[in-house]
Design a protein around this motif. Structure first.
Motif, PDB file in Angstrom:
ATOM      1  N   HIS A   2       0.872  -1.095  -0.399  1.00  0.00           N
ATOM      2  CA  HIS A   2       0.088  -0.021  -0.133  1.00  0.00           C
ATOM      3  C   HIS A   2       0.835   1.105   0.036  1.00  0.00           C
ATOM      4  N   PHE A   3       1.900   0.996   0.977  1.00  0.00           N
ATOM      5  CA  PHE A   3       2.206   2.227   1.085  1.00  0.00           C
ATOM      6  C   PHE A   3       3.903   2.275   0.477  1.00  0.00           C
ATOM      7  N   ILE A  44       3.806  13.219   1.857  1.00  0.00           N
ATOM      8  CA  ILE A  44       2.922  12.396   0.719  1.00  0.00           C
ATOM      9  C   ILE A  44       1.728  13.237   0.093  1.00  0.00           C
ATOM     10  N   VAL A  57       2.003   4.806  -3.694  1.00  0.00           N
ATOM     11  CA  VAL A  57       0.461   4.515  -2.997  1.00  0.00           C
ATOM     12  C   VAL A  57      -0.213   3.328  -3.897  1.00  0.00           C
ATOM     13  N   ASP A  58       0.014   2.068  -3.489  1.00  0.00           N
ATOM     14  CA  ASP A  58      -0.763   1.318  -4.631  1.00  0.00           C
ATOM     15  C   ASP A  58      -0.259   1.082  -5.720  1.00  0.00           C
ATOM     16  N   PHE A 153      -5.974   6.904  -1.610  1.00  0.00           N
ATOM     17  CA  PHE A 153      -5.523   6.601  -0.056  1.00  0.00           C
ATOM     18  C   PHE A 153      -6.342   7.871   1.218  1.00  0.00           C
TER      19      PHE A 153
END
Lengths: 222, 231
Positions: A2-3, A44, A57-58, A153
């Motif tokens: 995910h991250f 981010i 992310v993803d 996210f």
């Protein structure tokens, strides 16, 4: 994953840089104030540019200094719930909720307004102005606004700050429910150890600037 | 208080000149205010000084500078006439230009204060929700600076209505074309027996100015609810 966040070189108060890899539904960054937690969140979300690093992310690269990639904040799809909420004072609650929803591409949205309103229990607030809401209501509307913007996210920065005990408990239940029922990875920024302990699958402890941060990959809640 | 046809012409012309000046200046003033409040670029100090020049110069000097630039022989005036057949000197449009230039610094100042008061963090929030820079500008900064827009518009309108020095220098004092309220009052004072007309026109001036003040207060109050930067 995910991250995947790697930020090298000092940025602000953050001395050593960080490295975070998490596949947990909720991953937390924790540490005392002044260790650069919000700075990382801003990097981010694209509100601040790190000196160097890589943010994925993803599978979507949001920032990569080596490859020269730096998506603007409006294309990162960060469901950023700010510590100070930042509801738009000139719009009603409904207008705030619709702001990001209107800008999301049809196939990016994965939750409807009805569902969000019910989940957060803010149906009775839709016509109100942000200035008339309580602290807990403000926080819930801010979460709803982020959820409806079709985010990739969620980025929750100290979601329980300045709330009293009962409201903290209710909000933690809510975050838990989002974590367990909605298909969106969450990055939680918090200095509250108990909160992090309860919610997070992965925890990144930020130490004081002269000590390197420690990644604790507990997976109990992952 | 009976007004003569000539006096009605003066009032109509004054309103036309002032409204034209303010409406055309409004977007320019807001953009300048935003640039000066929010952007850092080379030449910013120079631009700031240029915008404020009409506020500190004697209006007659501003009028003379307008004549140099926008007169028939001036570079801009020459081009406007050649390209579009537009003449500004001795025309009501010239009076509107003079009023606009004189109103600009007041409008920019009021709007700039208001834009500086808009919480940047709200713009950041809009960006993370998917708004481009332009959209965030139009949906967050613009509406939240509404009190400054209303105040700037009122100040600009009042300033335009009272403009004398730059107008008489640039556009002259031609009845029915450039003779606005202040010029008509001045002309009336030059005439024997003009006192009645002067009193009537001065009264109208006061009514229009106070009206603009009340209207802008009302606008600010009506548009101002929920503007407090609670979050």
């Amino acid at each position: 994953m995910h991250f995947e966040v790697t930020l090298r070189h000092p940025l602000g108060a953050l001395g050593a840089g960080i490295r975070l890899q998490s596949d947990a539904a909720l991953c937390a960054i924790t540490g005392a104030s002044g260790t650069g937690k919000t700075t990382i969140a801003n990097c981010i979300a694209g509100l601040r540019r790190p000196a160097a690093g890589r943010i994925v992310v993803d599978g979507q690269v949001l920032f990569d200094s080596a490859a020269g990639i730096d998506l603007p904040p409006n294309r990162r799809r960060a469901g950023y719930v700010f510590q100070d909420a930042r509801l738009f004072p000139h719009l009603s609650v409904a207008g705030n909720l619709a702001y990001g929803a209107r800008l999301a591409r049809a196939d990016d949205g994965w939750i409807g307004q009805g569902e969000v309103v019910e989940l957060l229990g803010i149906g009775h607030l839709l016509d109100r102005r942000p200035a008339t809401l309580s602290g807990g209501e403000v926080r819930r509307v801010a979460i709803g606004r982020a959820l409806l913007s079709g985010p990739r996210f969620l980025l929750l920065d100290e979601p329980t700050a300045s709330l009293d005990g009962a409201r903290v408990a209710a909000l933690l239940d809510l975050i838990e429910r989002i974590r367990d029922t909605l298909p969106v990875p969450i990055l939680l920024i918090s200095h509250a150890a108990a909160e992090v302990e309860r919610l997070a699958g992965h925890v990144l402890h930020l130490a004081t600037p002269d000590q390197p941060p420690v990644l604790d990959s507990r997976t109990a809640f992952a | 208080m009976g007004l003569t046809a000539a006096e009605w012409t003066v009032i109509g012309l004054s309103l036309r000149v002032s409204l034209t000046a303010v409406v055309l200046t409004l977007p320019v003033a807001w953009l300048l205010a935003w640039l000066l409040a929010r952007r850092r670029f080379p030449g910013r100090v120079l631009l700031d000084a240029l915008v404020h020049l009409p506020l500190v110069l004697p209006p007659v000097v501003t009028g003379w500078l307008l004549l140099l630039l926008f007169g028939r022989a001036g570079p801009i005036g020459n081009w406007l006439e050649a390209a579009f057949g537009i003449t500004l000197v001795f025309r009501w449009t010239g009076a509107a230009l003079a009023a606009a230039i004189m109103a600009l610094p007041l409008m920019v100042r009021a709007m700039r204060l208001s834009i500086e008061g808009v919480d940047r963090r709200l713009v950041e929030a809009a960006r993370t929700l998917g708004a481009s820079r332009l959209r965030a500008l139009l949906t967050i900064t613009l509406p939240l600076s509404a009190p400054g827009i209303a105040a700037g518009t009122m100040l600009g309108f009042a300033r335009s209505l009272g403009e004398f020095g730059a107008t008489i220098t640039f556009a002259s004092n031609i009845a029915g074309e450039t003779r606005t309220l202040p010029l008509a009052i001045y002309s009336g004072l030059q005439l024997p027996g003009g006192d009645g007309a002067v009193a009537r026109l001065a009264t109208i001036s006061i009514i229009l100015s106070v009206g603009a003040l009340v209207a802008s207060e009302w606008l600010v109050r009506r548009g101002g609810n929920g503007q407090a930067h609670a979050f």
